[in-house]
Design an enzyme around this catalytic site. Sequence first.
Site, mmCIF file in Angstrom:
data_model
loop_
_atom_site.group_PDB
_atom_site.id
_atom_site.type_symbol
_atom_site.label_atom_id
_atom_site.label_comp_id
_atom_site.label_asym_id
_atom_site.label_seq_id
_atom_site.Cartn_x
_atom_site.Cartn_y
_atom_site.Cartn_z
ATOM 1 N N ASP A 96 -1.835 -21.284 8.000
ATOM 2 C CA ASP A 96 -2.081 -20.600 6.735
ATOM 3 C C ASP A 96 -0.782 -20.381 5.982
ATOM 4 O O ASP A 96 -0.193 -19.305 6.000
ATOM 5 C CB ASP A 96 -2.772 -19.260 7.021
ATOM 6 N N CYS A 124 11.115 12.767 -13.882
ATOM 7 C CA CYS A 124 10.055 12.740 -12.878
ATOM 8 C C CYS A 124 10.699 12.570 -11.493
ATOM 9 O O CYS A 124 11.356 11.555 -11.243
ATOM 10 C CB CYS A 124 9.109 11.587 -13.224
ATOM 11 N N GLU A 183 -7.246 -29.214 15.888
ATOM 12 C CA GLU A 183 -5.948 -28.571 15.697
ATOM 13 C C GLU A 183 -6.104 -27.251 14.961
ATOM 14 O O GLU A 183 -7.193 -26.924 14.493
ATOM 15 C CB GLU A 183 -4.978 -29.511 14.966
ATOM 16 N N CYS A 191 4.388 6.221 -15.466
ATOM 17 C CA CYS A 191 4.828 7.503 -16.004
ATOM 18 C C CYS A 191 6.104 7.246 -16.806
ATOM 19 O O CYS A 191 7.081 6.731 -16.265
ATOM 20 C CB CYS A 191 5.107 8.468 -14.850
ATOM 21 N N CYS A 245 4.832 14.890 -12.304
ATOM 22 C CA CYS A 245 5.506 15.654 -13.351
ATOM 23 C C CYS A 245 4.590 16.006 -14.512
ATOM 24 O O CYS A 245 5.015 16.689 -15.447
ATOM 25 C CB CYS A 245 6.738 14.904 -13.859
ATOM 26 N N GLU A 301 2.480 -27.875 6.545
ATOM 27 C CA GLU A 301 2.377 -26.538 5.980
ATOM 28 C C GLU A 301 3.725 -25.836 6.128
ATOM 29 O O GLU A 301 4.312 -25.843 7.213
ATOM 30 C CB GLU A 301 1.311 -25.795 6.796
ATOM 31 N N LYS A 328 -5.510 -24.577 11.933
ATOM 32 C CA LYS A 328 -5.329 -24.610 10.485
ATOM 33 C C LYS A 328 -4.274 -23.568 10.144
ATOM 34 O O LYS A 328 -4.499 -22.363 10.285
ATOM 35 C CB LYS A 328 -6.647 -24.289 9.780
ATOM 36 N N LYS A 347 -13.238 -22.172 9.320
ATOM 37 C CA LYS A 347 -12.413 -20.987 9.012
ATOM 38 C C LYS A 347 -12.890 -19.771 9.798
ATOM 39 O O LYS A 347 -14.090 -19.564 9.969
ATOM 40 C CB LYS A 347 -12.496 -20.683 7.519
ATOM 41 N N CYS A 407 0.671 12.078 -14.863
ATOM 42 C CA CYS A 407 1.476 11.815 -13.680
ATOM 43 C C CYS A 407 1.272 12.937 -12.646
ATOM 44 O O CYS A 407 1.433 14.113 -12.975
ATOM 45 C CB CYS A 407 2.955 11.733 -14.064
ATOM 46 N N TYR A 433 -0.024 -34.543 9.276
ATOM 47 C CA TYR A 433 -0.689 -35.684 8.644
ATOM 48 C C TYR A 433 0.366 -36.694 8.238
ATOM 49 O O TYR A 433 1.322 -36.334 7.548
ATOM 50 C CB TYR A 433 -1.458 -35.161 7.427
#
Length: 668
Positions: free
Chosen positions: A117, A430, A113, A424, A409, A173, A115, A312, A406, A226
């Site tokens: 994520d 700014c 099956e 900043c 500015c 999942e 997997k 995986k 920054c 499951y």
Amino acid sequence: MADDYKKRITELREALNELNYRYYVLNEPAVSDFEFDAMMRELQAMEKAHPDMADPNSPTQRVGSDLAQSGFAQVEHRYPMLSLSNTYSPEEIREWYLRVQKGLNEPFEVVCELKFDGTSISLWYEEGRLTKAVTRGDGVRGDDVTANVRTVRSIPLVLNGGGWPRTFEMRGEILMPWAVFDRINAEREEQEEPLFANPRNAASGSLKLQNSAEVARRNLDAYLYYMLGDNLPGDTHYGNMQRAREWGFKVSDAMKVCRSIDEITEYMAYWDSERKNLPVATDGMVLKVNSLVQQRNLGFTAKSPRWAIAYKFQAERACTRLVSVSYQVGRTGVVTPVANLEPVQLSGTVVKRASLHNADIIAQLDLHCGDMVYVEKGGDIIPKITGVEESLRDSGAERVKFITECPECGSALVRDEGEAAHYCPNSDGCPPQIKGLLEHFTHRKAMNIDGLGSETVALLYEKGLVRDVADFYSLTVNDIAPLDRLGEKSAKNIISGLEASKSVPFARVLFALGIRFVGETVAKRLTAAFRNIDALMDATYDQLIEVEEIGGRIAESVLDYFSKPAHRDLIARLKAAGLTMVEEERVALSDRLAGKSVVISGVFAHHSRDEYKALITAHGGKNVSAVSAKTDYLLAGDNMGPAKLEKANKLGVKIITEDEFLIMTGEA
Ligand code: IVH
């Protein structure tokens, strides 16, 4: 007949459950959205009229509740939630197969099956009804996230057909589909909120939200893979999964019974590329011995079952040269470093930039100018640099040094203790911060000003018409109409949008000000506690931290904001413009508890005790502290005092659970 409504409610629930199942599990809508909504409204109305029929598993409960839950109760798993041993190597899959063959010494089948994520979940069913949903946690205990999981439309709240064990568990999942992930990240980008790195983080973050109505809006999905329990219907994993599908669970079609290592290899080769066409993220495959007897014979190691293994997929990666690092300043002043790369092809797209997140990441990578770097996409949308090829580094290459000023500015950047980000501090001077704040102010969740999108706001700023948020309220149609792409009609629309924003509630006005760390929830807490802007401006540190969920960091930020004369002046101008700066008195929500006295005892999963007290009053009831013969209800939480319980039982006081209370008051 007096009981007619019961029949109709049951009928509607069954029909809506079936339609939900067709739509979200089978992807085969059976009626139009219009018909579905009409039935849902009818059921909502009937449930409202007949609180005795309340049911947390009714299809009406899928929208969740806007009231914040305070934390999640911890629940012990009935069976520990183990993980799988995993490998990236097809050779190790073959070795696993041979080990199983040797261990069993008889013919066996392997179910292959995908997997998925996302984030794993354990669903408990009793008498065909969902009773609890628990996260993995540490494998032994997890968080009770039932209220949030009820909003996941592909998870059945009530099972179809029959033949299920009286109690059993389904594991699977919770996922955020790619399309939803893209939509939510686009919204977050617009709001300058940090993006989710991948759908897995997005799904687990969503499941842990305190507000189940927000979870409902995240459109999560779930695949189940499951089944656990004492009296499972069949003796193979595959067979049980097919039964689960009949009961209404979303079980992947990609499941296949294989009888040889060649068939397994073929499955792996097929899905390695085909999985990219799926609406949800997958990061590999899982192989499981099909027979439950054989599973038992193979048993478990301390950490994982011997009868299963995960394969995986290798995240695709590329190697390219770092050309330069640039720095972006966001609305809140946070400075984000971005790597500019020599363009390189990676899983079908050309990558030119990668996020470097913050100074720590740059230091960890020990990044030098001109380095050859590895970029990966994996499940993440924004490619990231995962390593540096030091052997290819020029001898004189200089280390990448984070900027100290920054870029927009020139102010000296600050980094607060314990924080990863540099920012900043020149929030009022700014340009990207001013523009960002102006945009934030007009946003849907803040002042919600029609017609003022980010482009128009930028234009108004660049033309010098708006320098701070109070300037919006001095705009006239004549100011706006001559601007590019606008005209009289848009100008009028903007002015009426501004006018309408004056009735936006105080909490949203406070949120709109863009005070550091004052998000929507914090703004609500502050306005509820201080009631008006003057009280909030004069609040001391101690008064601020007394408010629920307000810690030192937020208190400091609020104090700092209101300590600036320019900000006090801004507030005065906004007040003069007519914005709402006081919290409306709490209005009565209903009279469902009129004349009833309610005692609260124990701890609760969805709301704090204070919130329950407020709810009782808002629905016309009276909260009393001791149980007496005059008490109508005892609202019972976990670990409630045995004396109260005994007294309530003796006096015949009706004991209600948290869920029952919420349904009774229409708050569920
Ligand atoms: S079976 C005892 N099947 O991967 C075996 N897990 O690293 C229980 N996962 O915790 C898990 N897709 O969160 C199984 N088809 C699948 C899966 C799957 C994703 C996740 C699950 C598990 C982790 C194992």
